[in-house]
Scaffold this motif. Structure first.
Motif, mmCIF file in Angstrom:
data_model
loop_
_atom_site.group_PDB
_atom_site.id
_atom_site.type_symbol
_atom_site.label_atom_id
_atom_site.label_comp_id
_atom_site.label_asym_id
_atom_site.label_seq_id
_atom_site.Cartn_x
_atom_site.Cartn_y
_atom_site.Cartn_z
ATOM 1 N N TYR A 164 44.947 27.674 32.499
ATOM 2 C CA TYR A 164 43.657 28.018 33.103
ATOM 3 C C TYR A 164 42.694 26.843 33.064
ATOM 4 O O TYR A 164 41.837 26.718 33.950
ATOM 5 C CB TYR A 164 43.074 29.272 32.456
ATOM 6 N N GLY A 205 39.529 27.693 35.113
ATOM 7 C CA GLY A 205 39.242 29.111 34.979
ATOM 8 C C GLY A 205 39.196 29.536 33.525
ATOM 9 O O GLY A 205 39.132 28.703 32.621
ATOM 10 N N CYS A 228 38.238 36.376 37.614
ATOM 11 C CA CYS A 228 37.456 35.566 36.659
ATOM 12 C C CYS A 228 35.972 35.898 36.788
ATOM 13 O O CYS A 228 35.154 35.023 37.113
ATOM 14 C CB CYS A 228 37.694 34.080 36.910
ATOM 15 N N CYS A 271 30.064 34.854 36.309
ATOM 16 C CA CYS A 271 31.357 34.396 35.789
ATOM 17 C C CYS A 271 31.159 33.448 34.627
ATOM 18 O O CYS A 271 30.041 33.204 34.170
ATOM 19 C CB CYS A 271 32.202 33.763 36.901
ATOM 20 N N GLU A 319 37.542 33.770 47.463
ATOM 21 C CA GLU A 319 37.248 34.643 46.316
ATOM 22 C C GLU A 319 36.176 35.659 46.734
ATOM 23 O O GLU A 319 34.998 35.332 46.790
ATOM 24 C CB GLU A 319 36.781 33.846 45.097
ATOM 25 N N ASN A 328 40.721 36.585 41.893
ATOM 26 C CA ASN A 328 41.209 35.901 40.699
ATOM 27 C C ASN A 328 40.784 36.606 39.406
ATOM 28 O O ASN A 328 41.262 36.261 38.332
ATOM 29 C CB ASN A 328 40.781 34.427 40.683
ATOM 30 N N LEU A 356 37.053 28.997 41.060
ATOM 31 C CA LEU A 356 38.110 28.230 40.420
ATOM 32 C C LEU A 356 38.386 26.977 41.245
ATOM 33 O O LEU A 356 37.855 26.833 42.354
ATOM 34 C CB LEU A 356 39.384 29.060 40.264
#
Length: 268
Positions: A174, A179, A146, A6, A117, A144, A70
């Motif tokens: 964000y 994020g 991301c 990520c 997540e 999410n 996040l």
């Protein structure tokens, strides 16, 4: 070792765990510390994911682990998302699929990876999704979004439907959630399975009609058949902003309907 899953791109020394509280450097390998470890298992209506236009009326076995990449101040599952200390039970992909099979008679169609997540242990999604398809059952992801395209390419053959949180439509929003908006937009753009999107409306943060119009217009430019859920926020975790007014949710949903065919309201 740098984690490339990520936008955080955590630099991890031997034995160190990343920002997400789940990925760890073990012998130079990027290992999910929550692999096959589950904090929650429940049989839910598919509409609760939420998925409104994917096998409506069915049930799905929902599983979650711990950790998140996040830090949403309003997290509704903070007891598992924001920790690595939640009690867990280890269940292999084979055991999960056996459990899913057990509930076929109750309308169960497969397994949804949700609650925390799930992509922090994308390996479990791949392993379980492959087995689910062998048993003619579906694999669902609630995330999410991301994450890198590397992760999306890895899971794509095994996931039949996704609900992705598009938390807001500005970089500043964000930033508040720690994020990356562009990474989520890139994920949504490249999803090839059934896709629904959820936006939780937080008063004073992402509730302007202008922002909703921009979001819905962009989603329509990707695919006008994307389903959008406009959902009411309630105070949770570190966020004490009052709950979003129901009337505001309906009004923002009407804004989104100018651009999208399928818009639903939630938590009203």
């Amino acid at each position: 070792m740098k984690c490339d899953l990520c936008f955080h791109a955590c630099e991890l020394s031997e034995g160190q765990t990343g920002f997400c509280r789940a990925r760890t450097n073990r012998g130079g390998r990027n290992i999910p510390g929550n692999h096959h470890r589950w904090t929650a298992v429940a049989l839910d209506p598919i509409e609760k994911k939420p998925l409104a236009r994917f096998h409506p009326g069915s049930m799905i076995l929902s599983v979650g682990s711990f950790g998140c990449n996040l830090r949403c101040p309003f997290c509704q599952n903070a007891s598992i998302s924001m920790t690595d200390q939640a009690p867990t039970k280890t269940l292999s992909p084979e055991e999960l699929v056996q459990l899913a099979e057990r509930y076929r008679g109750s309308g169960n169609i497969g397994i949804a990876f949700t609650y925390n997540e799930p992509l922090l242990d994308f390996e479990s999604i791949i392993e379980t999704g492959r087995l689910l398809h062998e048993h003619d059952m579906v694999c669902v992801l609630v995330s999410n979004g991301c994450f890198s395209q590397k992760v999306l390419r890895a899971i794509a053959p095994y996931v039949d439907a996704m609900n992705i949180d598009l938390k807001g439509f500005t970089d500043s929003y964000y930033d508040w959630c720690q994020g990356d908006l562009n990474m989520v937009k890139d994920w949504i753009t490249h999803v090839t399975c059934h896709l629904e999107v959820t936006t939780l409306i937080v008063p004073g943060k992402n509730d302007s009609p202008k922002q909703m119009a921009a979001e819905a217009a962009w989603l329509a430019s990707v695919n006008e058949n994307i389903v959008l859920h406009v959902t009411r926020y309630f105070p949770r975790y570190h966020c004490d902003i009052p709950a979003a007014p129901v009337r505001q949710i309906y009004e923002l949903a009407d804004v989104a309907r100018r651009y999208l065919k399928y818009v639903y309201t939630g938590n009203c």
